[in-house]
Design an enzyme around this catalytic site. Structure first.
Site, PDB file in Angstrom:
ATOM      1  N   GLY A  49      -3.038   1.637   2.920  1.00  0.00           N
ATOM      2  CA  GLY A  49      -4.245   2.386   3.241  1.00  0.00           C
ATOM      3  C   GLY A  49      -5.400   1.469   2.927  1.00  0.00           C
ATOM      4  N   GLU A  50      -6.555   2.007   2.587  1.00  0.00           N
ATOM      5  CA  GLU A  50      -7.647   1.150   2.126  1.00  0.00           C
ATOM      6  C   GLU A  50      -7.658   1.161   0.606  1.00  0.00           C
ATOM      7  OE1 GLU A  50      -8.543  -1.153   4.768  1.00  0.00           O
ATOM      8  OE2 GLU A  50      -9.762  -1.252   2.960  1.00  0.00           O
ATOM      9  N   SER A  51      -7.467  -0.016   0.001  1.00  0.00           N
ATOM     10  CA  SER A  51      -7.352  -0.063  -1.460  1.00  0.00           C
ATOM     11  C   SER A  51      -8.630   0.440  -2.132  1.00  0.00           C
ATOM     12  CB  SER A  51      -7.013  -1.486  -1.913  1.00  0.00           C
ATOM     13  OG  SER A  51      -7.933  -2.412  -1.392  1.00  0.00           O
ATOM     14  N   CYS A  81       1.259  -2.995   0.533  1.00  0.00           N
ATOM     15  CA  CYS A  81      -0.043  -3.439   1.062  1.00  0.00           C
ATOM     16  C   CYS A  81      -1.170  -3.048   0.109  1.00  0.00           C
ATOM     17  CB  CYS A  81      -0.244  -2.898   2.479  1.00  0.00           C
ATOM     18  SG  CYS A  81      -1.547  -3.749   3.371  1.00  0.00           S
ATOM     19  N   ARG A 109      -7.009 -10.233  -0.908  1.00  0.00           N
ATOM     20  CA  ARG A 109      -7.028  -9.162   0.096  1.00  0.00           C
ATOM     21  C   ARG A 109      -7.274  -9.750   1.486  1.00  0.00           C
ATOM     22  NH1 ARG A 109     -11.593  -5.422  -1.187  1.00  0.00           N
ATOM     23  NH2 ARG A 109     -10.673  -4.041   0.345  1.00  0.00           N
ATOM     24  N   ILE A 138      -0.409  -5.960   8.307  1.00  0.00           N
ATOM     25  CA  ILE A 138      -1.642  -5.422   8.868  1.00  0.00           C
ATOM     26  C   ILE A 138      -2.800  -5.695   7.912  1.00  0.00           C
ATOM     27  CG2 ILE A 138      -2.798  -3.321   9.650  1.00  0.00           C
ATOM     28  CD1 ILE A 138       0.036  -2.233  10.291  1.00  0.00           C
ATOM     29  N   ARG A 139      -3.690  -6.607   8.300  1.00  0.00           N
ATOM     30  CA  ARG A 139      -4.774  -7.012   7.384  1.00  0.00           C
ATOM     31  C   ARG A 139      -4.195  -7.194   5.983  1.00  0.00           C
ATOM     32  NH1 ARG A 139     -10.274  -5.858   8.234  1.00  0.00           N
ATOM     33  NH2 ARG A 139     -10.314  -4.996   6.152  1.00  0.00           N
ATOM     34  N   HIS A 174       4.832  -3.694   5.522  1.00  0.00           N
ATOM     35  CA  HIS A 174       5.044  -2.252   5.618  1.00  0.00           C
ATOM     36  C   HIS A 174       6.467  -1.882   6.072  1.00  0.00           C
ATOM     37  CE1 HIS A 174       0.791  -1.135   5.182  1.00  0.00           C
ATOM     38  NE2 HIS A 174       0.516  -2.212   5.877  1.00  0.00           N
ATOM     39  N   GLU A 176       7.822   0.838   5.734  1.00  0.00           N
ATOM     40  CA  GLU A 176       7.787   2.238   6.196  1.00  0.00           C
ATOM     41  C   GLU A 176       7.395   2.339   7.673  1.00  0.00           C
ATOM     42  OE1 GLU A 176       5.516   0.733   4.517  1.00  0.00           O
ATOM     43  OE2 GLU A 176       3.515   1.449   5.035  1.00  0.00           O
TER      44      GLU A 176
END
Lengths: 195, 293
Positions: A49-51, A81, A109, A138-139, A174, A176
């Site tokens: 997600g967004e940390s 992530c 990051r 992803i990023r 990821h 998942e």
């Protein structure tokens, strides 16, 4: 195998994806949004997600201290992530979220670049067997340095992308988002104390 | 190593779920959004409320503004291109924005065709008012869908209408026998294969956010309770009297939409919300949601 209850931190991010993977592994799951739900857990997943967002939401409803307390006990935690970033002791650069500091690693990051540079690549992960594992980045962050008690599980182009330190597990990619359940099963083995 | 696959395009939207994406026009606003817990920002020259008020042709933002916003924050930065304007989209891709919104909020460049989004390495989000429109955009390569709502009004009624329509049509589709699916796809003007996939998944094949008129934490909670995956707030943050308070509170509302006690707590004392517009006072030519085909 004993029936385990695995919590997924469900404040923001790729929650359902972990939930579905764990259901396929036939374990009991619970989505965690407040500290009262952190009860009777054997494992916890901090999803992607967004940390910055997850870090703030964890702090605003006292989940932070409760998770740190749980980490002192016998619980296993896996961060993917953003979750990996939140488990780390240190982050390179400024303007970063607060982290739990449970793993002796320094991360960078968005280390592979922006979304334009996001990619898929097969990874060789020895603890999962001979067959390569589909890595979805992803990023994604990667791990710059790790302490002596940290086991390196996977690298991509000489960058560390999966680590284990005792009961704590971190992946920059990821699992998942793939159909391959081997990484989830590996975590469940850590949870049960098999490995 | 495969860069920019549909899996990583769609995957970024999956990682934004449960989050709030905020419209910003300056690096300072972008930092406020990031510090409030936004999962991404939408870099714009003007927020929709100002576009609506000022009229004229609304275009892609100045790349310099977008670049400054990208430099200011570490969260993903999105930017808008006009419908059908694939040159603007190429410029945004070259800049390296993380998502392109092919948006009805800007003045359309093409009144028949949308951008062929499969040709790009970076993902697109598109607006939709119904299932057919959502599946047509996904057919063109969109990796994320949002309701259109009615941007810049601070009025949630259209976002509710569009979310109920899309989710309702999916419920209808799930209950249809297979022999009726071709006629259903003809009826809603959607690609047959995507109709089949939607039925199988029992949801849209990509993440579905709400947008267009969300102005308060309660609005955000309402949309999450209706079943969307996350929230875009356009003018609602920086047209309110207390942007920081509104931003932080809407972020919490999206995470805790199921807990009314928390919602009551975070909704207290926020000050004045953005001024709203009653949709029925708008003429058809002023409705942004009618743009897109």
């Amino acid at each position: 195998m004993v029936k385990k209850k695995i919590g997924i931190l469900a404040l923001q991010g790729g929650v359902i994806e972990h939930l579905k993977a764990l259901e396929k592994c036939k374990v009991k799951t619970i989505c965690i949004t407040k500290k009262e739900e952190l009860y009777n857990l054997q494992g916890l997943i901090i999803p992607g997600g967004e940390s910055t967002t997850i870090s703030k939401l964890m702090q605003s409803h006292n989940l932070w201290e409760s998770i740190l307390d749980l980490a002192e006990e016998n619980i296993s935690i896996w961060g993917t992530c953003a979750g990996l970033i939140l488990l780390s002791k240190k982050i390179k650069e400024k303007n970063n979220p607060s982290t739990l500091g449970l793993m002796d690693i320094e991360v960078a990051r968005n280390a592979f670049g922006r979304q334009r540079e996001s990619f898929e690549s097969d990874l060789s992960i020895k603890v999962l067997g001979e067959k390569t594992f589909p890595g979805v980045f992803i990023r994604a962050p990667y791990i710059l340095t790790s302490g002596s008690s940290v086991e390196i599980l996977a690298s991509f182009e000489n960058k560390i992308v999966a680590v284990r330190q005792g009961r704590f597990l971190g992946s920059a990619f990821h699992p998942e988002l793939t159909k391959d359940l081997r990484f989830h099963k590996y975590f469940l083995k850590i949870v049960s104390g098999e490995i | 190593m495969d860069i920019g696959t549909f899996k990583v395009k769609k995957g970024l939207a999956q990682m934004l779920k449960g989050g709030v994406i905020m419209d910003v026009t300056t690096p300072e606003q972008a930092l406020i959004a990031e510090n409030s817990g936004a999962v991404a920002v939408m870099a714009l020259e003007r927020v929709p409320a100002d576009i609506r008020a000022q009229g004229g042709v609304a275009r892609m933002a100045d790349p310099l503004i977008i670049q400054k916003i990208m430099d200011a924050v570490t969260i993903p930065v999105m930017a808008k291109a006009r419908i059908g304007h694939f040159a603007e989209a190429k410029i945004l891709e070259a800049l390296g924005v993380d998502y392109i919104d092919e948006s009805e909020v800007l003045t359309p460049a093409d009144e028949e065709h949308h951008i062929d989004k499969n040709k790009f390495k970076i993902p697109f989000v598109c607006g939709a008012r119904n299932l057919g429109e959502a599946l047509r955009r996904i057919g063109e390569g969109a990796a994320m869908i949002r309701t259109k709502g009615e941007a810049g009004t601070g009025n949630v009624v259209e976002a509710v209408r569009h979310a109920r329509k899309i989710l309702g049509e999916i419920r209808e589709l799930i209950n249809l026998p297979d022999e009726e699916l071709m006629t259903f796809s003809k009826k809603i003007n959607a690609p047959y294969e995507l109709v089949l996939e939607t039925k199988k998944l029992k949801k849209l094949p990509v993440v579905n956010f709400a947008a267009g008129g969300i102005a308060t934490p309660a609005d955000a909670a309402l949309m999450m309770l209706l079943g969307v995956d996350g929230i875009f707030v356009g003018s609602g943050i920086f047209k309110s009297k207390e942007p920081k308070k509104y931003a932080a509170s809407i972020v919490k509302a999206a995470a805790h939409y199921n807990d009314s006690k928390i919602l009551a707590e975070i909704s207290k004392g926020l000050g004045e919300a953005m001024p709203g517009i009653n949709i029925t006072t708008l003429e058809e030519k002023d409705l942004l949601q009618l743009r897109g085909w």
